[in-house]
Design a protein around this motif. Structure first.
Motif, PDB file in Angstrom:
ATOM      1  N   ARG A 143       3.276 -17.031  53.543  1.00 48.42           N
ATOM      2  CA  ARG A 143       2.861 -15.871  52.773  1.00 48.42           C
ATOM      3  C   ARG A 143       1.980 -16.243  51.591  1.00 48.42           C
ATOM      4  O   ARG A 143       1.070 -15.485  51.226  1.00 48.42           O
ATOM      5  CB  ARG A 143       4.089 -15.093  52.283  1.00 48.42           C
ATOM      6  CG  ARG A 143       3.685 -13.805  51.569  1.00 48.42           C
ATOM      7  CD  ARG A 143       4.849 -12.884  51.309  1.00 48.42           C
ATOM      8  NE  ARG A 143       4.375 -11.656  50.683  1.00 48.42           N
ATOM      9  CZ  ARG A 143       5.160 -10.636  50.352  1.00 48.42           C
ATOM     10  NH1 ARG A 143       6.453 -10.683  50.617  1.00 48.42           N
ATOM     11  NH2 ARG A 143       4.660  -9.552  49.788  1.00 48.42           N
ATOM     12  N   ALA A 276       8.743  -0.999  51.416  1.00 44.24           N
ATOM     13  CA  ALA A 276       7.529  -1.729  51.045  1.00 44.24           C
ATOM     14  C   ALA A 276       6.359  -1.326  51.932  1.00 44.24           C
ATOM     15  O   ALA A 276       5.224  -1.200  51.456  1.00 44.24           O
ATOM     16  CB  ALA A 276       7.764  -3.238  51.136  1.00 44.24           C
ATOM     17  N   SER A 280       3.258   0.912  50.513  1.00 41.58           N
ATOM     18  CA  SER A 280       1.942   0.266  50.526  1.00 41.58           C
ATOM     19  C   SER A 280       0.898   1.168  51.164  1.00 41.58           C
ATOM     20  O   SER A 280      -0.228   1.286  50.665  1.00 41.58           O
ATOM     21  CB  SER A 280       2.022  -1.059  51.292  1.00 41.58           C
ATOM     22  OG  SER A 280       2.882  -1.968  50.651  1.00 41.58           O
ATOM     23  N   LEU A 335      -0.322 -12.144  42.363  1.00 44.93           N
ATOM     24  CA  LEU A 335       0.820 -11.709  43.161  1.00 44.93           C
ATOM     25  C   LEU A 335       2.010 -12.643  42.980  1.00 44.93           C
ATOM     26  O   LEU A 335       3.158 -12.198  42.864  1.00 44.93           O
ATOM     27  CB  LEU A 335       0.421 -11.631  44.635  1.00 44.93           C
ATOM     28  CG  LEU A 335       1.436 -11.002  45.579  1.00 44.93           C
ATOM     29  CD1 LEU A 335       1.650  -9.539  45.233  1.00 44.93           C
ATOM     30  CD2 LEU A 335       0.982 -11.134  47.028  1.00 44.93           C
ATOM     31  N   PRO A 340       4.663  -7.916  43.832  1.00 48.83           N
ATOM     32  CA  PRO A 340       3.957  -6.722  44.316  1.00 48.83           C
ATOM     33  C   PRO A 340       4.144  -5.495  43.425  1.00 48.83           C
ATOM     34  O   PRO A 340       3.198  -4.742  43.186  1.00 48.83           O
ATOM     35  CB  PRO A 340       4.566  -6.496  45.710  1.00 48.83           C
ATOM     36  CG  PRO A 340       5.091  -7.824  46.124  1.00 48.83           C
ATOM     37  CD  PRO A 340       5.538  -8.502  44.865  1.00 48.83           C
ATOM     38  N   ARG A 341       5.375  -5.279  42.931  1.00 48.44           N
ATOM     39  CA  ARG A 341       5.643  -4.058  42.172  1.00 48.44           C
ATOM     40  C   ARG A 341       4.790  -3.990  40.913  1.00 48.44           C
ATOM     41  O   ARG A 341       4.059  -3.017  40.677  1.00 48.44           O
ATOM     42  CB  ARG A 341       7.126  -3.994  41.802  1.00 48.44           C
ATOM     43  CG  ARG A 341       7.507  -2.741  41.024  1.00 48.44           C
ATOM     44  CD  ARG A 341       8.962  -2.810  40.569  1.00 48.44           C
ATOM     45  NE  ARG A 341       9.861  -2.960  41.709  1.00 48.44           N
ATOM     46  CZ  ARG A 341      11.164  -3.206  41.595  1.00 48.44           C
ATOM     47  NH1 ARG A 341      11.705  -3.350  40.403  1.00 48.44           N
ATOM     48  NH2 ARG A 341      11.914  -3.325  42.675  1.00 48.44           N
ATOM     49  N   GLU A 390      -1.450  -6.672  51.146  1.00 50.55           N
ATOM     50  CA  GLU A 390      -0.640  -7.875  51.363  1.00 50.55           C
ATOM     51  C   GLU A 390       0.810  -7.508  51.650  1.00 50.55           C
ATOM     52  O   GLU A 390       1.434  -8.057  52.572  1.00 50.55           O
ATOM     53  CB  GLU A 390      -0.741  -8.784  50.141  1.00 50.55           C
ATOM     54  CG  GLU A 390      -0.336 -10.228  50.374  1.00 50.55           C
ATOM     55  CD  GLU A 390       1.161 -10.432  50.441  1.00 50.55           C
ATOM     56  OE1 GLU A 390       1.608 -11.398  51.092  1.00 50.55           O
ATOM     57  OE2 GLU A 390       1.906  -9.618  49.834  1.00 50.55           O
ATOM     58  N   SER A 391       1.357  -6.560  50.898  1.00 47.19           N
ATOM     59  CA  SER A 391       2.740  -6.146  51.116  1.00 47.19           C
ATOM     60  C   SER A 391       2.902  -5.472  52.478  1.00 47.19           C
ATOM     61  O   SER A 391       3.872  -5.730  53.197  1.00 47.19           O
ATOM     62  CB  SER A 391       3.183  -5.182  50.009  1.00 47.19           C
ATOM     63  OG  SER A 391       3.187  -5.841  48.761  1.00 47.19           O
ATOM     64  N   SER A 394       2.642  -8.153  55.284  1.00 45.51           N
ATOM     65  CA  SER A 394       3.779  -9.074  55.281  1.00 45.51           C
ATOM     66  C   SER A 394       5.056  -8.395  55.770  1.00 45.51           C
ATOM     67  O   SER A 394       5.941  -9.055  56.298  1.00 45.51           O
ATOM     68  CB  SER A 394       3.997  -9.644  53.875  1.00 45.51           C
ATOM     69  OG  SER A 394       2.896 -10.440  53.486  1.00 45.51           O
ATOM     70  N   GLU A 395       5.167  -7.085  55.584  1.00 43.56           N
ATOM     71  CA  GLU A 395       6.357  -6.368  56.033  1.00 43.56           C
ATOM     72  C   GLU A 395       6.338  -6.075  57.530  1.00 43.56           C
ATOM     73  O   GLU A 395       7.377  -5.809  58.124  1.00 43.56           O
ATOM     74  CB  GLU A 395       6.489  -5.042  55.273  1.00 43.56           C
ATOM     75  CG  GLU A 395       6.998  -5.198  53.861  1.00 43.56           C
ATOM     76  CD  GLU A 395       8.388  -5.802  53.818  1.00 43.56           C
ATOM     77  OE1 GLU A 395       9.266  -5.349  54.564  1.00 43.56           O
ATOM     78  OE2 GLU A 395       8.581  -6.758  53.055  1.00 43.56           O
ATOM     79  N   LEU A 504       7.972  -0.822  45.468  1.00 41.57           N
ATOM     80  CA  LEU A 504       7.646  -2.097  46.090  1.00 41.57           C
ATOM     81  C   LEU A 504       8.609  -3.191  45.616  1.00 41.57           C
ATOM     82  O   LEU A 504       9.245  -3.055  44.563  1.00 41.57           O
ATOM     83  CB  LEU A 504       6.203  -2.497  45.748  1.00 41.57           C
ATOM     84  CG  LEU A 504       5.096  -1.657  46.389  1.00 41.57           C
ATOM     85  CD1 LEU A 504       3.748  -2.039  45.816  1.00 41.57           C
ATOM     86  CD2 LEU A 504       5.102  -1.820  47.903  1.00 41.57           C
ATOM     87  N   MET A 508       7.428 -11.556  44.987  1.00 38.70           N
ATOM     88  CA  MET A 508       6.780 -11.939  46.234  1.00 38.70           C
ATOM     89  C   MET A 508       7.792 -12.741  47.033  1.00 38.70           C
ATOM     90  O   MET A 508       8.116 -13.868  46.699  1.00 38.70           O
ATOM     91  CB  MET A 508       5.530 -12.776  45.941  1.00 38.70           C
ATOM     92  CG  MET A 508       4.771 -13.212  47.171  1.00 38.70           C
ATOM     93  SD  MET A 508       3.358 -14.228  46.699  1.00 38.70           S
ATOM     94  CE  MET A 508       2.707 -14.660  48.307  1.00 38.70           C
TER      95      MET A 508
END
Length: 556
Positions: A143, A276, A280, A335, A340-341, A390-391, A394-395, A504, A508
């Motif tokens: 990641r 997430a 996003s 990040l 993320p939040r 990105e979030s 990645s989820e 979020l 990370m």
């Protein structure tokens, strides 16, 4: 060596064996650059196309809109198809179609042929865009590295959007209008063999048949919705706008119901149960809603109120693009530091601050104010988009990477269309009342001037004398007032986005479990026989991806 380290090493080899993953990133970024440039390069060529092909008003509208309409409607279809038949395969087919359609557009000798060519470019773009993100998800399993790669990817997207009009203007000064399409062909001729040699092939689990009916339903629904939203943005509220909008919504509802009932859905909608992922997607829509609407209105302000030329307007907006590039390149570090939040919330707040700052714009040029506002705007919006993309990526499960990328790109396109419609409506509602009672101006002339500032200037020129000058001044004043109102509405939407981003993850999350063998085996192939033009599969260990069950929330 620990088990985790060994597993991580295997994952990297699966993703990048036979090809340096950073070289793969360069190939993917070139692909994205072409699509991003082609989305805007035609804008400056419209007058030349109109003079040469003599299209009617409806034909000209379709010449401009065929590309984004077709591209947005087919993203989910080709994103999920790539998960089934191979993402590289779909990408290379997209390269081929994009090159052929570019040649067809460059040498089109009538409006209908150009519309067909632009639609085919949209098909090629829909193949390329989700494939670049889903292959990136495959090639960068770690990641931290993936965040850096997405930062470069998003910076290239920002460059493409800005380069399009500048490249188009340069080509039009030296060649005919078809050259804005012809420039794609050499790049595609290079990208096709390079992509075949360097890009890894990957696909999802492929369980069950591909849902052709569902794919076509989603495509038709998205096409109708995007068409309706675009017509709303143009201020049209008749049956030709409302019917496709309603039909599109019905088709998308039917698509969702179908996916929920199927044992092997085209898109696993349980992804949206992960906070997430769904957050996003919402943040991407809100960020694009603000960006496109504001850019459109800002361009009108610079040209019609301040009197700048198109080239001067492009140069004034250039700091926005440079700041967006800087945010993309710094995104991975931000990040890791903020999570993320805080990163996405901070991006929204910076953008809202920039929008409020720009309310100080008036009828006179204030270059330092515009520079500061555009820099903050570009940096804030790109920070938001980077963290959200990105979030989201990645989820998403590995086997749904193409579908997830398609959802992100579709959200991007819908946000842009809704932004033009919503902020354009706010702008018109605030602008028109100021022209209702201008001394010495007939009511009919005032009604015509209320449509837009450009039309107001034309009416004022026809009237001439003191009445024409009074109408011109009133229109400029009303436009600036409408701009301020629109900026404040945008700021409110951006602050709502900052609140939304609080759902979020705080940190990370780089779980060592990501390096564990994955649940779904997948095959990675590389071109090992370059001389023969073939590709030999490389057997990789079956990998298992350990993730939380859908709907269980996100560990932070």
């Amino acid at each position: 060596m620990s088990g985790t380290t060994t597993a991580a090493s295997l994952r990297r080899r699966a993703a990048g064996a036979g090809a340096n993953r950073w070289v793969v990133l360069v190939v993917l970024c070139v692909s994205l650059l072409l699509v991003a440039v082609d989305a805007t390069v035609l804008h400056v060529a419209v007058p030349a196309v109109t003079e040469d092909l003599k299209p009617g008003a409806v034909e000209l509208l379709w010449i401009v809109d065929a590309y984004p309409l077709v591209c947005a409607s087919l993203l989910i279809l080709f994103g999920t198809l790539g998960d089934r038949v191979g993402r590289r395969r779909v990408l290379l087919l997209g390269y081929t179609l994009f090159g052929v359609a570019s040649a067809l557009a460059a040498f089109a000798d009538d409006a209908h042929l150009l519309i067909v060519a632009r639609a085919l470019l949209g098909v090629g773009g829909a193949m390329i865009m989700p494939a670049t993100l889903s292959i990136l998800r495959q090639v960068f399993p770690d990641r931290r590295e993936r965040a850096l790669a997405i930062g470069v990817w998003s910076a290239v997207a920002a460059v493409g959007a800005a380069v399009g009009p500048l490249l188009g203007g340069f080509l039009l000064e030296h060649f005919w209008w078809g050259s804005v399409f012809l420039v794609n062909i050499p790049l595609m001729l290079v990208s096709l063999p390079v992509g075949r040699i360097l890009l890894p092939e990957s696909k999802g689990d492929g369980d069950g048949p591909w849902d052709v009916v569902g794919a076509l339903t989603a495509a038709a629904g998205l096409f109708a919705v995007v068409l309706g939203v675009k017509r709303l943005g143009a201020g049209e509220l008749g049956a030709a706008t409302l019917v496709p909008l309603a039909a599109g919504i019905v088709l998308l509802v039917l698509f969702v119901r179908r996916q929920r009932r199927r044992e092997h859905p085209l898109l696993d909608l349980r992804m949206f149960s992960r906070p997430a992922f769904s957050t996003s997607v919402g943040c991407i829509v809100l960020a694009m809603l603000a960006l496109v609407g504001l850019e459109l209105i800002a361009a009108q302000y610079l040209q019609l109120v301040l009197g700048l030329s198109p080239l001067e307007t492009g140069l004034r907006l250039l700091p926005l693009t440079v700041a967006a590039m800087a945010a993309g390149l710094a995104g991975a570090r931000m990040l890791r530091r903020f999570g993320p939040r805080r990163m996405v919330s901070l991006g929204f707040c910076l953008t809202a601050g920039a929008v409020v700052l720009l309310t100080a714009m008036g009828g006179e040029d204030n270059a330092p104010l515009l520079l500061g506002g555009f820099v903050l705007l570009g940096f804030g919006l790109e920070t938001t988009l980077f963290g959200a993309y990105e979030s989201m990526l990645s989820e998403a499960p590995q086997e749904q990477a193409g579908g997830a990328a398609a959802i992100g790109e579709t959200s991007y396109q819908l946000g842009a269309g809704i932004g033009i419609a919503l902020l354009g409506s706010v702008m018109n509602a605030a602008y028109a009342p100021g022209l209702s009672q201008v001394p010495g101006v007939p009511a009919r002339a005032s009604d015509a001037a209320a449509h837009s500032l450009g039309e107001a200037y034309e009416v004022a020129a026809r009237l001439g004398g003191p009445a024409g000058e009074a109408l011109r001044l009133a229109a400029r004043h009303s436009f600036v007032h409408g701009l301020h109102v629109t900026l404040l509405v945008s700021a409110g939407l951006l602050l709502a986005g900052a609140a939304m981003a609080l759902r979020l993850p705080r940190l990370m999350h780089c779980d060592p479990d990501e390096a564990a063998p994955s649940e779904t085996p997948f095959e990675v192939t590389f071109a090992t026989d370059v001389a023969s033009g073939g590709s030999a599969p490389v057997s990789m260990p079956a990998q298992r991806e350990t993730r939380e069950p859908y709907g269980s929330g996100v560990k932070v």
